[in-house]
Enzyme design. Structure first.
Site, short mmCIF file in Angstrom:
data_model
loop_
_atom_site.label_atom_id
_atom_site.label_comp_id
_atom_site.label_asym_id
_atom_site.label_seq_id
_atom_site.Cartn_x
_atom_site.Cartn_y
_atom_site.Cartn_z
N HIS A 1 -7.24 -4.64 -0.88
CA HIS A 1 -6.63 -5.97 -1.04
C HIS A 1 -7.30 -6.74 -2.18
O HIS A 1 -7.11 -7.93 -2.32
CB HIS A 1 -6.76 -6.78 0.25
N HIS B 1 0.82 -1.22 0.00
CA HIS B 1 0.00 0.00 0.00
C HIS B 1 0.85 1.26 0.00
O HIS B 1 0.35 2.34 0.30
CB HIS B 1 -0.91 0.01 1.22
#
Length: 329
Positions: A218, A56
């Site tokens: 995700h 991320h």
């Protein structure tokens, strides 16, 4: 799969090493961990600790430094960091005023951060937490019970970091964090999936002419797929959801974050932001803060997320504009 890497099983180790070597003027690695802390954490101020799975970037370590986070903990790709590493981060930055954990609402993150909190408290470190659940796309999805924590987390880091730097107490920071979270909402759209290096194939696939609204960071499922739309049409869809969630009214003041998911050029992000600001103007909304860029990504996913924060206190604008020294803000 095409990625710039050596051994997929070592990609986090090598990324963390590269990050720390690059930003060694600002951060340092806590030995034998994937926890990064700011250099020269000041005494007498509350420490802020965050973290989560890798993939991320620049979240979370990119926001470690003066005026934002005191430490951040890397997990494996899309995997929560372990309690012992989080505990090491808490101990590494606590300077007597306590530590606030900023946790995204995923079951592994919540469980592991809370375990670390309990261990640290046994060593007489005062620890509080806030849990960010800004994603309004779906109520329950893979990894989570309730709403997910996504790009709005970065605005929580920013506001609480500024308040902590100004000497706000632990209890007051927790209260402020919960108020900010309650007034921050995010929703996204994906054009492609993302490939975890050790898996070697995308977590989901979309036909060339389809998009998916509400996909998680995700790759968790969203709420609908449609044929590819224009930027204005995508903005209208996402703002419609946010408008309903906020019960948005003319005359209110908001901050806007357009966040790239990793594979979307800034050219497209600015087109998207232009359409967001035009539609908000048509709704009679005042925009008090604006930010565009890649702040919470999902590897190479193409897409964007849109975060609105209702600026119920003008001091929040001061916090959002507060000067910081970090690798990524």
């Amino acid at each position: 799969m095409k990625k710039i890497m050596n051994d997929p099983s070592q990609i986090v180790d090598e990324m963390v090493a590269g990050f720390v070597k690059t930003h060694d003027d600002l951060v340092e690695l806590i030995p034998d961990t994937f926890a990064v802390k700011r250099k020269n954490q000041p005494d007498g101020k509350v420490a802020l600790v965050s973290g989560g799975g890798s993939g991320h970037e620049p979240t979370h370590a990119g926001f470690v430094g003066q005026g934002m986070l005191s430490a951040a903990v890397f997990g494996q790709v899309f995997t929560s960091p372990t309690p012992d590493q989080i505990e090491a981060a808490i101990k590494g930055v606590d300077r007597g005023a306590g530590t606030l954990l900023i946790i995204k609402n995923y079951s592994g993150d919540v469980m592991n951060f809370e375990m670390a909190q309990e261990i640290a408290e046994m060593d007489d470190i005062k620890v509080e937490k806030v849990i960010v659940d800004d994603d309004i796309a779906v109520e329950d999805s893979t990894y989570t019970q309730g709403k997910r924590g996504v790009a709005g987390t970065v605005l929580v880091h920013k506001i609480l970091g500024a308040a902590a730097d100004q000497g706000t107490s632990l209890d007051d920071l927790k209260d402020l964090g919960e108020k900010v979270i309650n007034n921050t909402k995010t929703i996204g759209v994906a054009l492609t999936g993302a490939t975890v290096p050790e898996v070697g194939k995308p977590g989901f696939t979309l036909p060339e002419d389809e998009i998916e609204y509400g996909v998680g960071i995700h790759g968790e499922p969203g709420y609908k797929r449609e044929k590819l739309k224009t930027s204005k049409e995508m903005v209208h869809e996402l703002l419609g959801k946010l408008k309903k969630a906020f019960d948005l009214k003319s005359g209110e003041k908001y901050g806007v974050l357009v966040n790239g998911m990793g594979g979307t050029p800034l050219m497209e992000q600015y087109v998207f932001m232009n359409d967001v600001l035009n539609e908000l103007e048509s709704l009679g909304v005042t925009v008090g803060f604006k930010k565009v860029g890649n702040y919470m990504t999902s590897l190479e996913m193409q897409g964007v997320s849109l975060t609105l924060i209702k600026l119920v206190d003008d001091k929040w604008i001061d916090y959002l504009e507060y000067p910081v020294v970090t690798p990524a803000w």
